[in-house]
Design an enzyme around this catalytic site. Structure first.
Site, mmCIF file in Angstrom:
data_model
loop_
_atom_site.group_PDB
_atom_site.id
_atom_site.type_symbol
_atom_site.label_atom_id
_atom_site.label_comp_id
_atom_site.label_asym_id
_atom_site.label_seq_id
_atom_site.Cartn_x
_atom_site.Cartn_y
_atom_site.Cartn_z
ATOM 1 N N SER A 74 53.792 40.308 47.991
ATOM 2 C CA SER A 74 54.071 38.869 47.893
ATOM 3 C C SER A 74 55.577 38.679 47.734
ATOM 4 O O SER A 74 56.271 39.556 47.196
ATOM 5 C CB SER A 74 53.371 38.288 46.654
ATOM 6 N N TYR A 103 51.730 38.852 37.948
ATOM 7 C CA TYR A 103 51.509 38.850 39.397
ATOM 8 C C TYR A 103 52.704 39.501 40.110
ATOM 9 O O TYR A 103 52.535 40.379 40.967
ATOM 10 C CB TYR A 103 51.310 37.411 39.862
HETATM 11 P P1 NAP Z 1 42.118 34.191 48.628
HETATM 12 O O1 NAP Z 1 41.676 33.430 49.809
HETATM 13 O O2 NAP Z 1 41.704 33.752 47.275
HETATM 14 O O3 NAP Z 1 41.720 35.710 48.858
HETATM 15 C C1 NAP Z 1 41.639 36.646 47.829
HETATM 16 C C2 NAP Z 1 40.682 37.725 48.292
HETATM 17 O O4 NAP Z 1 40.642 38.780 47.328
HETATM 18 C C3 NAP Z 1 39.265 37.199 48.449
HETATM 19 O O5 NAP Z 1 38.711 37.737 49.613
HETATM 20 C C4 NAP Z 1 38.555 37.731 47.213
HETATM 21 O O6 NAP Z 1 37.175 37.927 47.485
HETATM 22 C C5 NAP Z 1 39.282 39.055 47.036
HETATM 23 N N1 NAP Z 1 39.191 39.563 45.666
HETATM 24 C C6 NAP Z 1 39.616 38.990 44.518
HETATM 25 N N2 NAP Z 1 39.330 39.773 43.469
HETATM 26 C C7 NAP Z 1 38.707 40.871 43.969
HETATM 27 C C8 NAP Z 1 38.181 42.042 43.384
HETATM 28 N N3 NAP Z 1 38.222 42.258 42.065
HETATM 29 N N4 NAP Z 1 37.608 42.966 44.192
HETATM 30 C C9 NAP Z 1 37.544 42.751 45.529
HETATM 31 N N5 NAP Z 1 38.024 41.671 46.137
HETATM 32 C C10 NAP Z 1 38.600 40.732 45.362
HETATM 33 O O7 NAP Z 1 43.703 34.235 48.554
HETATM 34 P P2 NAP Z 1 44.798 34.821 49.567
HETATM 35 O O8 NAP Z 1 45.967 33.966 49.386
HETATM 36 O O9 NAP Z 1 44.246 35.023 50.915
HETATM 37 O O10 NAP Z 1 45.121 36.230 48.912
HETATM 38 C C11 NAP Z 1 45.069 37.452 49.649
HETATM 39 C C12 NAP Z 1 46.218 38.338 49.214
HETATM 40 O O11 NAP Z 1 47.439 37.716 49.598
HETATM 41 C C13 NAP Z 1 46.293 38.546 47.712
HETATM 42 O O12 NAP Z 1 46.633 39.887 47.436
HETATM 43 C C14 NAP Z 1 47.408 37.623 47.289
HETATM 44 O O13 NAP Z 1 48.041 38.043 46.120
HETATM 45 C C15 NAP Z 1 48.322 37.722 48.496
HETATM 46 N N6 NAP Z 1 49.307 36.658 48.632
HETATM 47 C C16 NAP Z 1 48.904 35.365 48.786
HETATM 48 C C17 NAP Z 1 49.882 34.379 48.948
HETATM 49 C C18 NAP Z 1 49.533 32.929 49.156
HETATM 50 O O14 NAP Z 1 50.438 32.076 49.132
HETATM 51 N N7 NAP Z 1 48.286 32.586 49.392
HETATM 52 C C19 NAP Z 1 51.237 34.711 48.918
HETATM 53 C C20 NAP Z 1 51.591 36.041 48.749
HETATM 54 C C21 NAP Z 1 50.617 37.007 48.632
HETATM 55 P P3 NAP Z 1 36.046 37.611 46.358
HETATM 56 O O15 NAP Z 1 36.326 36.248 45.839
HETATM 57 O O16 NAP Z 1 34.760 37.721 47.117
HETATM 58 O O17 NAP Z 1 36.167 38.685 45.341
#
Ligand code: NAP
Length: 255
Positions: free
Chosen positions: A147, A160
């Site tokens: 991130s 985070y």
């Molecule tokens: P999201 O839609 O909430 O996706 C998060 C994913 O992680 C979901 O598929 C969730 O599935 C899974 N997850 C959460 N806890 C878990 C666990 N204990 N075991 C297995 N799976 C788990 O949010 P997102 O933004 O796409 O996030 C994806 C990645 O991108 C993350 O690593 C996040 O930190 C990173 N990121 C996001 C942003 C942003 O602005 N959105 C920016 C930088 C980085 P379940 O709910 O089914 O567990």
């Protein structure tokens, strides 16, 4: 197919957190390029609805319920994944959670939860994947989702940011250690992306005013903005690319 090296037919990609957001965006691109896909997530409902979306690409799609912060579960489900698909060519450690609080009162259990899922989960996943890839002897791809919180000062999100910074340095080490096996390791570094994780901020006038105005491309990132980099990193086109961070943030960290 316009460029043959991007054709992922016959390849298997595992995406943790592939049932929504950025992970589903990457999984969609990989499936469209021909890869068979295994997604892991903890929510059975989200796994089912993501499989429906991915099925339209016509490759083999399977989802597993797996909590990446549980070491034994990761080891077991990884073996189950290999049993079904026969192999994992590219492993995307993307599962993650956010969580913020004023640092002086930051709850210890929240700190541990974030580190356990984001950092330890990536460790468990990549350890299982690297064992498999080393044993198989034909190389492989490790791709982590970090991130931009690892780059800019992320106020009230130190846990985070620490987890995401550590992912980058873990991946750099893996790139050097595993190169002899033909295994590459890279990090994808997203900026502000519209997903379930950021939904409370999307449309929040204060946030949009203070943050979105500082994104040179003047919009939120979308899950599909991560499909291309996923295909590139899983493909033969990236075989000489390792230890790198791919920032995809609409220019946010350059402004
Ligand atoms: P999201 O839609 O909430 O996706 C998060 C994913 O992680 C979901 O598929 C969730 O599935 C899974 N997850 C959460 N806890 C878990 C666990 N204990 N075991 C297995 N799976 C788990 O949010 P997102 O933004 O796409 O996030 C994806 C990645 O991108 C993350 O690593 C996040 O930190 C990173 N990121 C996001 C942003 C942003 O602005 N959105 C920016 C930088 C980085 P379940 O709910 O089914 O567990």
């Amino acid at each position: 197919m316009t460029y043959k090296q991007f054709d992922l037919t016959g390849k298997v990609a595992l995406i943790t957190g592939g049932n929504s957001g950025i992970g589903l965006g990457m999984a969609s691109g990989l499936a469209e390029a021909g890869a068979s896909i295994c997604i892991w997530g903890t929510s059975k409902e989200k796994n089912i609805s993501a499989k429906k979306i991915l099925d339209k690409f016509g490759t083999q799609i399977i989802s597993f319920s797996c909590d990446v912060s549980n070491e034994n579960e990761v080891n077991d489900v990884f073996l189950e994944t290999v049993k079904i698909f026969g192999k994992v060519d590219a492993c995307f450690a993307n599962a993650g959670v956010g969580g913020s609080a004023e640092f002086a009162d930051f709850p210890t259990d929240l700190w541990h939860k974030i580190i356990n899922i984001n950092l330890n989960g990536t460790f468990y996943t990549f350890r299982a994947a690297s064992r498999h890839m080393i044993d198989r002897g034909v190389g492989g791809r490790l791709i982590a989702t970090s991130s931009t919180a690892a780059i800019h000062g992320a106020a009230r999100s130190e846990a985070y940011a620490a987890s995401k910074g550590a992912i980058i340095t873990m991946v750099r080490g893996l790139a050097v250690e595993l190169a002899r096996y033909g295994i590459t390791a890279n990090s994808i570094v997203p900026g502000w992306v519209e997903t379930a994780m950021t939904s409370p901020r999307v449309g929040d006038p204060k946030f949009e005013d203070r943050v979105m105005k500082r994104v040179p491309l003047r919009r939120w990132g979308k899950p599909e903005d991560f499909a291309g980099i996923a295909v590139y990193l899983a493909s033969d086109a990236s075989s000489y690319q390792t230890g790198e961070e791919f920032v995809i943030d609409g220019g946010y960290t350059r402004f």
